[in-house]
Design a protein around this motif. Sequence first.
Motif, PDB file in Angstrom:
ATOM      1  N   LEU A  63      -6.175   4.077   5.736  1.00  0.00           N
ATOM      2  CA  LEU A  63      -6.568   5.493   5.678  1.00  0.00           C
ATOM      3  C   LEU A  63      -5.931   6.287   6.813  1.00  0.00           C
ATOM      4  N   LYS A  64      -5.837   5.647   7.984  1.00  0.00           N
ATOM      5  CA  LYS A  64      -5.195   6.333   9.123  1.00  0.00           C
ATOM      6  C   LYS A  64      -3.738   6.646   8.797  1.00  0.00           C
ATOM      7  N   GLU A  65      -3.087   5.667   8.196  1.00  0.00           N
ATOM      8  CA  GLU A  65      -1.683   5.864   7.831  1.00  0.00           C
ATOM      9  C   GLU A  65      -1.572   6.961   6.760  1.00  0.00           C
ATOM     10  N   ALA A  66      -2.497   6.943   5.815  1.00  0.00           N
ATOM     11  CA  ALA A  66      -2.490   7.970   4.765  1.00  0.00           C
ATOM     12  C   ALA A  66      -2.713   9.353   5.383  1.00  0.00           C
ATOM     13  N   THR A  67      -3.587   9.425   6.376  1.00  0.00           N
ATOM     14  CA  THR A  67      -3.860  10.701   7.050  1.00  0.00           C
ATOM     15  C   THR A  67      -2.601  11.199   7.751  1.00  0.00           C
ATOM     16  N   ARG A  68      -1.927  10.276   8.407  1.00  0.00           N
ATOM     17  CA  ARG A  68      -0.698  10.657   9.128  1.00  0.00           C
ATOM     18  C   ARG A  68       0.332  11.222   8.143  1.00  0.00           C
ATOM     19  N   GLU A 107      -7.985   9.429  -2.587  1.00  0.00           N
ATOM     20  CA  GLU A 107      -7.854  10.536  -3.541  1.00  0.00           C
ATOM     21  C   GLU A 107      -7.381  11.805  -2.832  1.00  0.00           C
ATOM     22  N   ALA A 108      -8.048  12.108  -1.720  1.00  0.00           N
ATOM     23  CA  ALA A 108      -7.730  13.338  -0.988  1.00  0.00           C
ATOM     24  C   ALA A 108      -6.301  13.291  -0.463  1.00  0.00           C
ATOM     25  N   ALA A 109      -5.906  12.145   0.074  1.00  0.00           N
ATOM     26  CA  ALA A 109      -4.550  12.011   0.632  1.00  0.00           C
ATOM     27  C   ALA A 109      -3.507  12.209  -0.458  1.00  0.00           C
ATOM     28  N   TYR A 163      -1.920   4.603  -1.697  1.00  0.00           N
ATOM     29  CA  TYR A 163      -3.046   4.944  -2.571  1.00  0.00           C
ATOM     30  C   TYR A 163      -3.495   3.709  -3.356  1.00  0.00           C
ATOM     31  N   ARG A 164      -2.507   3.044  -3.944  1.00  0.00           N
ATOM     32  CA  ARG A 164      -2.850   1.862  -4.738  1.00  0.00           C
ATOM     33  C   ARG A 164      -3.411   0.747  -3.868  1.00  0.00           C
ATOM     34  N   ASP A 165      -2.817   0.587  -2.669  1.00  0.00           N
ATOM     35  CA  ASP A 165      -3.298  -0.463  -1.760  1.00  0.00           C
ATOM     36  C   ASP A 165      -4.734  -0.185  -1.311  1.00  0.00           C
ATOM     37  N   ILE A 166      -5.015   1.092  -1.022  1.00  0.00           N
ATOM     38  CA  ILE A 166      -6.370   1.423  -0.555  1.00  0.00           C
ATOM     39  C   ILE A 166      -7.384   1.154  -1.668  1.00  0.00           C
ATOM     40  N   LEU A 167      -7.035   1.562  -2.876  1.00  0.00           N
ATOM     41  CA  LEU A 167      -7.960   1.325  -3.994  1.00  0.00           C
ATOM     42  C   LEU A 167      -8.208  -0.171  -4.194  1.00  0.00           C
ATOM     43  N   GLN A 168      -7.119  -0.931  -4.079  1.00  0.00           N
ATOM     44  CA  GLN A 168      -7.265  -2.382  -4.237  1.00  0.00           C
ATOM     45  C   GLN A 168      -8.133  -2.941  -3.111  1.00  0.00           C
ATOM     46  N   ALA A 169      -7.845  -2.489  -1.882  1.00  0.00           N
ATOM     47  CA  ALA A 169      -8.608  -2.991  -0.728  1.00  0.00           C
ATOM     48  C   ALA A 169     -10.077  -2.581  -0.815  1.00  0.00           C
ATOM     49  N   SER A 170     -10.347  -1.484  -1.534  1.00  0.00           N
ATOM     50  CA  SER A 170     -11.738  -1.017  -1.614  1.00  0.00           C
ATOM     51  C   SER A 170     -12.617  -1.994  -2.399  1.00  0.00           C
TER      52      SER A 170
END
Lengths: 339, 482
Positions: A237-242, A307-309, A328-335
């Motif tokens: 998420l930090k990377e997505a924010t950046r 989603e927001a990112a 995005y896909r990695d975060i969803l998978q990790a979730s």
Amino acid sequence: MTVDTEDLRVLEKELRGWVARRAQALSEFERHPSELGLRDVLKELASLGYASLSTDGTTPGIDANGELAPTVVGELALGSPSTATLLLTHYYAEALMGTEATLPAASPLAGSWLAACPYQSPAEGEPTLALPSGPAGPLMGTASLVVGASVADRLVLLAEDPASSQVVVVVDTRCSEVSEPVATLGLRGAVAADVRLERAPGDGFRVLGSTTNGAGHVERARFALTKMAGRLVQSLLKEATRLAREHARARVQGGRCIIEHPQVMELLDRLELATTLTNAAARNPDETGSTGDALRLVGRSARRGAEAAMQVFGGSGYMDDAPIGQLYRDILQASALGG
Amino acid sequence: MWRRRHSDDLDSTYFEQEYPLLCTPGDVGGGQQTEWQGAVALGQKFAAAVAPLVLPLDRRLERDPGHPLSSILSLATTHEVFSLAIPHSFGGKGLSMLALGLFLEQVAAECLGTANLLATHGLALAVIGACGRLTHLQRLARLIVDEQRNGRPYLLCTAATEAEAGSDIEDERFVAHARFGSEAVPVAEGYCLSGQKVFVSVGSLSRLCVAIIPTNRQDPLGTLSAFLVQTDRPGFSVERIEHKLGQRACPAACLRFDRCVVPHHARLNQESIAGRTLDLVLGASRAMVAGFGSGAAHGLFEQARGRAAEIRCGRGTLLDAPRGRMLLGRMWENATLARTTYLDAVLYNSRFGFLSLLNHSLVRRLDRLVPSRLTDLVAARHLLESPLLDQEAARALHKIPAIGIAQSSARGAAAKATTSRLAMENAEIAIELLGAEALREDSGFPKRLRDIRLLSIYEGTNELCRMDAAEKVLGVQTRETP
């Protein structure tokens, strides 16, 4: 033994250095995952000593204050989310095994890397692997989405016994039928496969004794998994924010950078909020209520943040090779880690 | 409860249960409950035929986005999908826009990419219609019907987005500041088109492209225009087909216009299309996309419920578990709300917006009475080619009150943003309900999720749609950026 803050800082620095040095290879591996590339990365990590982080002598993969493994996973996720997931799985497997993780080298079950199913929750869900006649009987069924099954030396799985309680079984990968890699939404480098087992007693598997894998022990492994999954998601998420902030500053719409548009500001706020929530839930799972509650919070926050990112990027993030699309896909998978 | 039926007929009880809004007294274009029921039945039949194709095709398209779509296109041709909304008098099926929306909603419940593949074609026709060019429309209608009969679908695309001008083009206030790279320079033979358009849905499969390009890139607001470009014209080329995350059944292309000269009559508008004309189109197209969101939300709910009934949980199934029921209940709630929202937008538009012209009961009744062989007569053709027809269309378009256009546009935008959010929420709930199972590509859930993600982006991002809706409803006409 506990790990103090200074130790963690040193570890973080070491890992950051390694990730920076291997950035190109790691990124190439994420883009084009291959078993060969995976073996190379794991070999290197093992030689650097990350294959086992036992510090308290009883639960490899978890130090007494539970910070070491999440720190390693979180730092590594910045360079290669898939490799971090493999390591997370390995540590989770170690934690499930408890002291049995340190098997003598002569043992046919001994080896460097462990595979497990980090998506399966030990507390709920549908265990499809079973010991229908008890620990002394055969092992039958299918374990789905076993991460690292094709490269690991041993599989550490949860199976259901006749009393409907879950026990830990360690399986020699040479005796298993591992499917072709299962395509998942994200974290594709952390190759997952289905493993079908139909083994007679003692035929390439071992049921761990109740002293090391009683309910409390499994719960401890789950606690470790929650913290590691939370840290992994937090890094992503930090990377997505950046990336989202960078894009919002560069993209101009209506004569202004979109970061100045209230709608985009709101998206970025949502992203920050998701990161903060993930952080809070993963850092102290006990305070959230239970590890299940913490995992649910981490999962929900992660998905909303992702989603927001993604939305900040509009169409340009929707391309297959866009870094944010991959994240995005990695975060969803990790979730879904932890079940 | 939503149940798929794969027969030609749909019993009215089912329709009344699923679409109560369409069964209330009142007349939006002829009280055509039978037509709507038929459209839903046809949509379900087509979706069932497409269902076995979508996952294998998605995998192939991931590796090669240019992979031929002959299987789906052939099904669409067989079901005469491309002529569904073409008037009877021109050989089409004469479906109202609402009925077409109901058909597409059913297709979207199975595969959003396929629904988009079929609908994009209609978007181009809508732009031509909103420019009042009935002479072009009637010619194209015949061509589409004839080519469909010959098994060679005649597809159209709309090329609007540019690398540096994404959603900008969707909003009048942003058009003025949009960084257009394309330009249509007036020349003796007509216009010389240059530039690049990206994310053009069906751009690689189309034989005719409606290109949205300013005639002076320094003044896009005052000169934004629509041009008809035959894709075999010199200077037109498909530069590449994009590797997309989802909706791969509807390929997005990057198109290049390299000094592509088109005749004067290829320009569809006289005044800039920014503003009123685009509002007419977007009000209708966003309402249709909102229908996709509703279909996707229903499709997910249906699949998740089916899977939950199979997964063992304690002594029963996940469907029996309190948490499972709670999550599935929320999915149903989202799907129901999505349908209500989109129907509201389409019904409003059918009464007060762009669609009111097409749905006029007199026009529709006349269309049913006039056989296509009559419009094929030389005298009729002569009349249909007359510029008088375009003038009449322009007059009718101008008669649509500004408030009707603004409210239709606002409702379309709000419905699109709302239903895409609800569909995405259902995708998130599916992950929460089914865990990693919902992230295995072979389960079909990830494809649905990836497909749904695009709903929040195309036809203007959800953020832009919300801003647009607020501006229209609040009556703020400032040209300042927010």
